[in-house]
Design a protein around this motif. Sequence first.
Motif, PDB file in Angstrom:
ATOM      1  N   ARG A   8     -22.414  80.816 -76.937  1.00 48.22           N
ATOM      2  CA  ARG A   8     -23.554  79.900 -76.947  1.00 48.22           C
ATOM      3  C   ARG A   8     -23.554  79.099 -75.662  1.00 48.22           C
ATOM      4  N   THR A  11     -27.526  73.400 -73.053  1.00 47.89           N
ATOM      5  CA  THR A  11     -28.182  72.662 -71.975  1.00 47.89           C
ATOM      6  C   THR A  11     -27.464  71.331 -71.768  1.00 47.89           C
ATOM      7  N   GLN A  15     -28.224  71.315 -76.359  1.00 48.14           N
ATOM      8  CA  GLN A  15     -29.092  72.143 -77.184  1.00 48.14           C
ATOM      9  C   GLN A  15     -28.879  73.595 -76.777  1.00 48.14           C
ATOM     10  N   LEU A  17     -29.584  77.409 -75.811  1.00 45.50           N
ATOM     11  CA  LEU A  17     -30.696  78.112 -75.176  1.00 45.50           C
ATOM     12  C   LEU A  17     -31.239  79.174 -76.125  1.00 45.50           C
ATOM     13  N   LYS A  18     -32.532  79.394 -76.081  1.00 45.89           N
ATOM     14  CA  LYS A  18     -33.159  80.395 -76.920  1.00 45.89           C
ATOM     15  C   LYS A  18     -32.872  81.782 -76.355  1.00 45.89           C
ATOM     16  N   GLU A  19     -32.613  82.730 -77.226  1.00 45.54           N
ATOM     17  CA  GLU A  19     -32.442  84.107 -76.788  1.00 45.54           C
ATOM     18  C   GLU A  19     -33.787  84.646 -76.332  1.00 45.54           C
ATOM     19  N   ILE A  20     -33.774  85.425 -75.282  1.00 43.85           N
ATOM     20  CA  ILE A  20     -35.005  86.053 -74.803  1.00 43.85           C
ATOM     21  C   ILE A  20     -35.087  87.433 -75.435  1.00 43.85           C
ATOM     22  N   THR A  21     -36.102  87.632 -76.245  1.00 45.57           N
ATOM     23  CA  THR A  21     -36.243  88.904 -76.945  1.00 45.57           C
ATOM     24  C   THR A  21     -37.059  89.884 -76.114  1.00 45.57           C
ATOM     25  N   ASP A  24     -40.626  88.902 -76.072  1.00 44.06           N
ATOM     26  CA  ASP A  24     -40.925  87.843 -75.105  1.00 44.06           C
ATOM     27  C   ASP A  24     -41.119  88.422 -73.707  1.00 44.06           C
TER      28      ASP A  24
END
Length: 55
Positions: A8, A11, A15, A17-21, A24
């Motif tokens: 993980r 930031t 928080q 970071l969102k996974e980039i799918t 996306d």
Amino acid sequence: MERQQKERILTKNNQPLKEITYQDICLLNDTFYQIQSWTKALSMLNDFLVIEQSL
């Protein structure tokens, strides 16, 4: 079986970071193509407006 543990990345505000799918990435690619398709038309419109203002 061993479970793979995802690392993980946090930031500055701790928080995750969102996974980039893949979805996306495809959406971003489509957006770039849409923006690129407008460049010639907007350039022609800009040239027209510059000519009109100079008259």
